[in-house]
Design a protein around this motif. Structure first.
Motif, PDB file in Angstrom:
ATOM      1  N   GLN A  73      -7.027   2.751  -7.924  1.00 30.24           N
ATOM      2  CA  GLN A  73      -7.835   1.580  -7.595  1.00 30.24           C
ATOM      3  C   GLN A  73      -7.038   0.605  -6.727  1.00 30.24           C
ATOM      4  O   GLN A  73      -7.543   0.078  -5.739  1.00 30.24           O
ATOM      5  CB  GLN A  73      -8.320   0.882  -8.868  1.00 30.24           C
ATOM      6  N   ALA A  74      -5.794   0.362  -7.085  1.00 27.00           N
ATOM      7  CA  ALA A  74      -4.953  -0.541  -6.298  1.00 27.00           C
ATOM      8  C   ALA A  74      -4.744  -0.009  -4.884  1.00 27.00           C
ATOM      9  O   ALA A  74      -4.754  -0.762  -3.914  1.00 27.00           O
ATOM     10  CB  ALA A  74      -3.609  -0.744  -6.992  1.00 27.00           C
ATOM     11  N   ASP A  75      -4.598   1.294  -4.769  1.00 24.02           N
ATOM     12  CA  ASP A  75      -4.448   1.927  -3.463  1.00 24.02           C
ATOM     13  C   ASP A  75      -5.700   1.707  -2.620  1.00 24.02           C
ATOM     14  O   ASP A  75      -5.618   1.342  -1.444  1.00 24.02           O
ATOM     15  CB  ASP A  75      -4.159   3.419  -3.655  1.00 24.02           C
ATOM     16  N   ALA A  95       0.831  -1.204   0.000  1.00 26.40           N
ATOM     17  CA  ALA A  95       0.000   0.000   0.000  1.00 26.40           C
ATOM     18  C   ALA A  95       0.865   1.253   0.000  1.00 26.40           C
ATOM     19  O   ALA A  95       0.604   2.208  -0.741  1.00 26.40           O
ATOM     20  CB  ALA A  95      -0.935  -0.007   1.200  1.00 26.40           C
ATOM     21  N   ALA A  96       1.908   1.259   0.819  1.00 27.00           N
ATOM     22  CA  ALA A  96       2.806   2.418   0.867  1.00 27.00           C
ATOM     23  C   ALA A  96       3.517   2.618  -0.465  1.00 27.00           C
ATOM     24  O   ALA A  96       3.653   3.748  -0.945  1.00 27.00           O
ATOM     25  CB  ALA A  96       3.822   2.243   1.992  1.00 27.00           C
ATOM     26  N   LEU A  97       3.957   1.544  -1.078  1.00 22.07           N
ATOM     27  CA  LEU A  97       4.622   1.638  -2.387  1.00 22.07           C
ATOM     28  C   LEU A  97       3.663   2.132  -3.465  1.00 22.07           C
ATOM     29  O   LEU A  97       4.040   2.946  -4.322  1.00 22.07           O
ATOM     30  CB  LEU A  97       5.220   0.286  -2.777  1.00 22.07           C
ATOM     31  N   LEU A  98       2.432   1.662  -3.438  1.00 19.31           N
ATOM     32  CA  LEU A  98       1.433   2.118  -4.408  1.00 19.31           C
ATOM     33  C   LEU A  98       1.129   3.598  -4.230  1.00 19.31           C
ATOM     34  O   LEU A  98       1.023   4.344  -5.208  1.00 19.31           O
ATOM     35  CB  LEU A  98       0.148   1.296  -4.275  1.00 19.31           C
ATOM     36  N   ARG A  99       1.001   4.049  -2.981  1.00 19.88           N
ATOM     37  CA  ARG A  99       0.764   5.476  -2.732  1.00 19.88           C
ATOM     38  C   ARG A  99       1.928   6.316  -3.231  1.00 19.88           C
ATOM     39  O   ARG A  99       1.744   7.355  -3.865  1.00 19.88           O
ATOM     40  CB  ARG A  99       0.526   5.733  -1.239  1.00 19.88           C
ATOM     41  N   ALA A 136      -5.868  -0.529   0.783  1.00 13.43           N
ATOM     42  CA  ALA A 136      -6.345   0.150   1.990  1.00 13.43           C
ATOM     43  C   ALA A 136      -7.541  -0.606   2.580  1.00 13.43           C
ATOM     44  O   ALA A 136      -7.658  -0.745   3.791  1.00 13.43           O
ATOM     45  CB  ALA A 136      -6.718   1.598   1.675  1.00 13.43           C
ATOM     46  N   GLY A 137      -8.406  -1.108   1.702  1.00 10.68           N
ATOM     47  CA  GLY A 137      -9.553  -1.873   2.159  1.00 10.68           C
ATOM     48  C   GLY A 137      -9.133  -3.164   2.856  1.00 10.68           C
ATOM     49  O   GLY A 137      -9.750  -3.582   3.836  1.00 10.68           O
ATOM     50  N   CYS A 138      -8.074  -3.782   2.384  1.00 15.54           N
ATOM     51  CA  CYS A 138      -7.560  -4.986   3.032  1.00 15.54           C
ATOM     52  C   CYS A 138      -7.062  -4.676   4.431  1.00 15.54           C
ATOM     53  O   CYS A 138      -7.210  -5.489   5.345  1.00 15.54           O
ATOM     54  CB  CYS A 138      -6.420  -5.589   2.215  1.00 15.54           C
ATOM     55  N   LEU A 139      -6.453  -3.521   4.584  1.00 17.58           N
ATOM     56  CA  LEU A 139      -5.898  -3.152   5.892  1.00 17.58           C
ATOM     57  C   LEU A 139      -6.998  -2.713   6.860  1.00 17.58           C
ATOM     58  O   LEU A 139      -6.878  -2.913   8.064  1.00 17.58           O
ATOM     59  CB  LEU A 139      -4.866  -2.037   5.723  1.00 17.58           C
TER      60      LEU A 139
END
Length: 76
Positions: A65-67, A12-16, A71-74
């Motif tokens: 969308q990937a972000d 998530a951090a890498l995607l952001r 985020a939803g998983c977390l």
């Protein structure tokens, strides 16, 4: 394969980070398309930049969308 919460958080951090870098690059390309291209070569470059921006818009939407998914998983 076992995926940990920290793996998802790292992704998530890498995607952001990628999304923000892409936004910065897109902003720079928008500025590059601005005034000062008063030549046939400039018109050609402006057209090429417009094509790249179209592609980057799609990439940006994918990163957003990937972000959201990570985020939803977390959050869940």
């Amino acid at each position: 394969m076992f995926v940990t919460t920290s793996d998802v958080a790292t992704a998530a951090a890498l995607l952001r980070r990628a999304r923000h870098r892409l936004e910065d690059a897109t902003a720079a390309l928008h500025r590059a398309r601005g005034p000062g291209w008063e030549s046939a070569a400039g018109d050609s470059c402006r057209d090429a930049v417009a094509e790249v921006l179209t592609l980057l818009d799609a990439d940006g939407a994918t990163l957003q969308q990937a972000d959201r998914v990570t985020a939803g998983c977390l959050d869940g």
